[in-house]
Design a protein around this motif. Structure first.
Motif: not given
Length: 381
Positions: A63-81
């Motif tokens: 919800a807030k600026p700077g909140d992030s979530f890191a996860i590997d998806v189908a072999g690719l490391p992602l970060v949502l920010v």
């Protein structure tokens, strides 16, 4: 879902109940190689999971600026920010210097993304903001060292992403409304865009990613697999289905729906008298239960293994102990049944390499599971 469509679904269900039947399709087979073949698995990752949106996280948890979530998806490391401008950004979770991951898996919050290896620092918009001894990199100008973006969007209370690097000139924002289509419109009408997570759950699943969707796109198993949990609430092997391209909506009437016959038609509502399954191709499942939803996405890891990320969404966070207990009971009921499904899926996967049979069988009321496989096959082609 509009009231007129709710009434039409109830009429359709009552007619089937009166006739003692169910909607049916053509029986089919499913080759066992679909669940075991490493080459096919690699094609599924490349041609399906790298091309279609996946619901990866409840939006309200970012919800807030700077909140992030890191996860590997189908072999690719992602970060949502969450950016300073309030927009969701998606990046490959890799520093542009030497490739180290910027964030460990899971949720966190920070004002910048800082590589733990050499402290290259990125803004929440992915631009390189600073690096020690910057003059040593004349061959890597700052403008060329922004984080690699992936396509993202927010809809129905979730952050969606496609795990691939953006093509040149491609928009970083998915046209998610078009992709979700009429079933997305259904859920939006119930207010899903503002719903929040009450419970989240993730686990490893020792089965091919397709097996959980087979189980949850048919009701043939209810009276047997769920005899001690939810079976008594539903009719035996009664299924209604609608399709929008590769997406599916399954209407599961509860036995209480019979009571609507005595009520004025304009007062009919599906909420208390049904569960509605929304399956969004390729791997997101949302179970609408009237006043809340249970959802999961299944991510492939190998032919015989997958990762499940799940959440329960509700209209607003509870404020009293009574409401907290209400939602806890709902979560326990859902996972009491789903754990049975996942355990049977693991059981099935464990026998497939035995050589006992070359194909599995789908009966006439399992036609939605068969459609799912047909759509996967078409996407691979």
């Amino acid at each position: 879902m509009q009231i007129e469509e709710q009434i039409a679904l109830i009429e359709r269900a009552l007619a089937l109940i009166e006739a003692g039947g169910s909607e049916r399709g053509a029986p089919s087979i499913s080759p066992v190689s679909r669940y075991l073949d490493p080459e096919r698995h690699a094609r599924e990752v490349e041609r399906i999971f790298r091309r279609y949106p996946l619901a990866l996280r409840p939006s309200a948890s970012l919800a807030k600026p700077g909140d992030s979530f890191a996860i590997d998806v189908a072999g690719l490391p992602l970060v949502l920010v969450r950016g300073q401008d309030g927009k969701l950004n998606g990046f490959v979770n890799a520093c542009r210097h030497r490739g180290a991951r910027l964030k460990a898996a899971g949720l966190s919050s920070q004002r910048a993304l800082i590589c733990p290896y050499h402290s290259w620092t990125y803004g929440l918009d992915g631009t390189l903001r600073g690096r020690p001894s910057g003059d040593d990199f004349p061959h890597a100008p700052t403008s060329n060292c922004s984080l690699a973006r992936v396509p993202v969007a927010e809809a129905l209370g979730f952050a969606w992403a496609i795990p691939r690097v953006l093509a040149e000139g491609e928009s970083a924002t998915l046209d998610i409304d078009t992709w979700l289509g009429r079933f997305g419109t259904d859920l939006r009408a119930w207010g899903y865009d503002s719903w929040v997570p009450f419970h989240e759950h993730a686990f490893d699943n020792a089965a091919n990613w397709k097996i959980p969707f087979e189980a949850n796109l048919e009701t043939y198993h209810f009276q047997y697999a769920h005899r001690n949990s939810i079976a008594a609430l539903f009719y035996d092997n009664l299924l209604m289905a609608d399709h929008d391209r590769q997406h599916q909506r399954l209407f599961l009437p509860k036995r209480s729906i019979e009571g609507l016959r005595a009520q004025p038609r304009h007062e009919w509502r599906v909420g208390p008298h049904s569960n509605i399954i929304y399956y969004f191709f390729p791997a997101t499942f949302i179970l609408h239960e009237g006043d809340h939803a249970n959802a999961f996405t299944v991510l492939p890891e190998s032919p015989g293994r997958s990762r499940v990320i799940a959440s329960t969404l509700i209209p607003e966070l509870p404020k009293t102990e009574k409401s907290i207990n209400y939602w806890r009971k709902n979560v326990a009921s859902f996972w009491g049944a789903l754990d049975e499904d996942f355990a049977l899926g693991v059981s099935a996967q464990s026998t497939l390499a035995s050589g006992t049979q070359s194909s599995l069988y789908f009966g006439a009321t399992e036609f939605c599971s068969a459609k799912f496989h047909a759509d996967v096959k078409a996407a691979l082609a």
